[in-house]
Design a protein around this motif. Structure first.
Motif, short mmCIF file in Angstrom:
data_model
loop_
_atom_site.label_atom_id
_atom_site.label_comp_id
_atom_site.label_asym_id
_atom_site.label_seq_id
_atom_site.Cartn_x
_atom_site.Cartn_y
_atom_site.Cartn_z
N ALA A 263 51.81 107.19 1.87
CA ALA A 263 50.34 107.19 1.82
C ALA A 263 49.76 106.24 2.86
O ALA A 263 48.78 106.56 3.55
N ALA A 264 50.35 105.05 2.98
CA ALA A 264 49.86 104.08 3.96
C ALA A 264 50.04 104.60 5.38
O ALA A 264 49.16 104.42 6.24
N LEU A 265 51.16 105.25 5.65
CA LEU A 265 51.39 105.80 6.98
C LEU A 265 50.40 106.92 7.29
O LEU A 265 49.89 107.02 8.42
N SER B 131 78.15 103.22 -4.94
CA SER B 131 77.84 103.45 -3.53
C SER B 131 76.53 104.21 -3.37
O SER B 131 75.78 103.99 -2.41
N THR B 132 76.24 105.10 -4.31
CA THR B 132 74.97 105.82 -4.25
C THR B 132 73.80 104.85 -4.40
O THR B 132 72.78 104.98 -3.71
N HIS B 133 73.95 103.86 -5.27
CA HIS B 133 72.85 102.92 -5.44
C HIS B 133 72.77 101.90 -4.32
O HIS B 133 71.73 101.25 -4.16
N ASP B 134 73.81 101.79 -3.53
CA ASP B 134 73.67 101.06 -2.27
C ASP B 134 72.71 101.80 -1.34
O ASP B 134 71.90 101.18 -0.64
N ARG B 135 72.79 103.12 -1.36
CA ARG B 135 71.85 103.91 -0.55
C ARG B 135 70.44 103.81 -1.10
O ARG B 135 69.46 103.80 -0.33
N TRP B 136 70.31 103.75 -2.43
CA TRP B 136 68.98 103.55 -3.00
C TRP B 136 68.40 102.20 -2.58
O TRP B 136 67.20 102.09 -2.30
N THR B 137 69.24 101.19 -2.52
CA THR B 137 68.78 99.88 -2.07
C THR B 137 68.31 99.94 -0.62
O THR B 137 67.26 99.38 -0.26
N LEU B 138 69.07 100.63 0.21
CA LEU B 138 68.68 100.79 1.61
C LEU B 138 67.36 101.55 1.72
O LEU B 138 66.48 101.19 2.52
N LEU B 139 67.21 102.59 0.91
CA LEU B 139 65.96 103.36 0.92
C LEU B 139 64.79 102.48 0.52
O LEU B 139 63.70 102.56 1.12
N LEU B 140 64.98 101.64 -0.48
CA LEU B 140 63.92 100.74 -0.92
C LEU B 140 63.53 99.77 0.20
O LEU B 140 62.33 99.54 0.45
N ILE B 141 64.51 99.22 0.89
CA ILE B 141 64.23 98.26 1.96
C ILE B 141 63.48 98.95 3.11
O ILE B 141 62.48 98.42 3.63
N VAL B 142 63.94 100.13 3.49
CA VAL B 142 63.29 100.85 4.59
C VAL B 142 61.87 101.24 4.20
O VAL B 142 60.92 101.10 5.00
N ALA C 252 59.92 99.78 2.01
CA ALA C 252 59.09 98.57 1.95
C ALA C 252 58.70 98.11 3.35
O ALA C 252 57.55 97.70 3.58
N ALA C 253 59.64 98.18 4.29
CA ALA C 253 59.33 97.79 5.67
C ALA C 253 58.30 98.73 6.28
O ALA C 253 57.37 98.30 6.98
N LEU C 254 58.45 100.02 6.01
CA LEU C 254 57.49 101.00 6.53
C LEU C 254 56.11 100.78 5.92
O LEU C 254 55.09 100.86 6.62
N ALA C 255 56.08 100.48 4.63
CA ALA C 255 54.79 100.23 3.98
C ALA C 255 54.12 99.00 4.56
O ALA C 255 52.91 99.00 4.84
N THR D 30 61.52 105.07 -5.22
CA THR D 30 60.67 106.26 -5.17
C THR D 30 59.20 105.87 -5.11
O THR D 30 58.41 106.45 -4.35
N ALA D 31 58.81 104.87 -5.90
CA ALA D 31 57.41 104.43 -5.91
C ALA D 31 57.01 103.83 -4.57
O ALA D 31 55.93 104.13 -4.03
N VAL D 32 57.86 102.98 -4.02
CA VAL D 32 57.54 102.34 -2.73
C VAL D 32 57.51 103.39 -1.62
O VAL D 32 56.69 103.31 -0.70
N LEU D 33 58.38 104.39 -1.70
CA LEU D 33 58.35 105.46 -0.71
C LEU D 33 57.03 106.21 -0.77
O LEU D 33 56.46 106.56 0.28
N ALA D 34 56.53 106.46 -1.96
CA ALA D 34 55.23 107.14 -2.09
C ALA D 34 54.11 106.31 -1.48
O ALA D 34 53.26 106.83 -0.75
N LEU D 35 54.12 105.01 -1.75
CA LEU D 35 53.09 104.13 -1.18
C LEU D 35 53.22 104.04 0.33
O LEU D 35 52.21 104.02 1.05
#
Length: 221
Positions: free
Chosen positions: A136-138, A184-195, A197-200, A128-133
């Protein structure tokens, strides 16, 4: 290399002074207050209260981090020799200890008997934190805004509420530890974190600029 290092060190004081201290302090205060809710309730410990308290605290901390890249002097600092990724990295490095300490305190505020798995909740908080950053960067990269924090925090809050209410069961991100889809839900959280971070990482480069206008050359007679 030495010149860049010296310039980076010279940037530390102004970057430190420009951090959104009020937003970060407010996020920490509200987040810790939410995390302390399980200790304030009467009766036996309720694991669900601990779970939702920590999720609310994680969201509030992310809302505070959405203001991290606010820089009223952005169009002035963009002219300094140190590139934007370095300036953003300085902000993140200065705030990272605060974020880690605040989240650790939030975890410890929840009684152990009602505390959900710390690793899984930390993954949710980090994503959630990385998604916020990243958002903002985008926003800074795609627009000329100097303070995207308010808009991004509103978007993040709306997105979190929408995800909790409207995502189908097979895609939900918010389940309880006794749910069979917890892992399995936290596998999706891991994917969200990776995406995120890449976007940031992609978005911290200098903002896009339009191509300079060129007068068309006259056609030969």
């Amino acid at each position: 290399m030495r010149r860049v290092t010296a310039m980076t060190r010279a940037l530390l004081p102004p970057v430190w002074r420009s951090l959104p201290r009020r937003a970060l302090a407010a996020a920490a205060a509200v987040g810790l207050l939410l995390a302390a809710v399980p200790r304030l309730q009467s009766g036996p410990p309720d694991p669900l209260v601990g779970l939702y308290s920590l999720r609310a605290a994680a969201l509030v901390l992310a809302l505070g981090l959405a203001f991290l890249l606010d820089d009223p002097a952005r169009h002035i600092t963009s002219a300094v020799p140190v590139r934007r990724p370095v300036r953003v990295a300085l902000r993140v490095a200065l705030v990272a200890p605060w974020a880690a300490l605040t989240w650790t305190t939030a975890l410890l505020l929840v009684p152990e008997s009602s505390r959900p798995p710390a690793g899984a909740l930390t993954l949710e908080a980090a994503a959630t934190a990385v998604l916020a950053l990243a958002a903002a960067a985008l926003s800074i990269r795609r627009t000329r805004t100097t303070e995207p924090g308010a808009a991004i925090s509103t978007w993040l809050l709306a997105t979190g509420v929408t995800a909790a209410l409207l995502l189908p069961p097979d895609w939900t991100l918010f389940v309880t530890p006794d749910d069979p889809h917890w892992h399995s839900t936290h596998d999706r959280w891991t994917l969200l974190l990776i995406v995120a971070a890449a976007l940031a990482a992609r978005s911290v480069t200098e903002p896009l600029r339009g191509r300079p206008f060129r007068r068309p050359s006259p056609e030969p007679l």
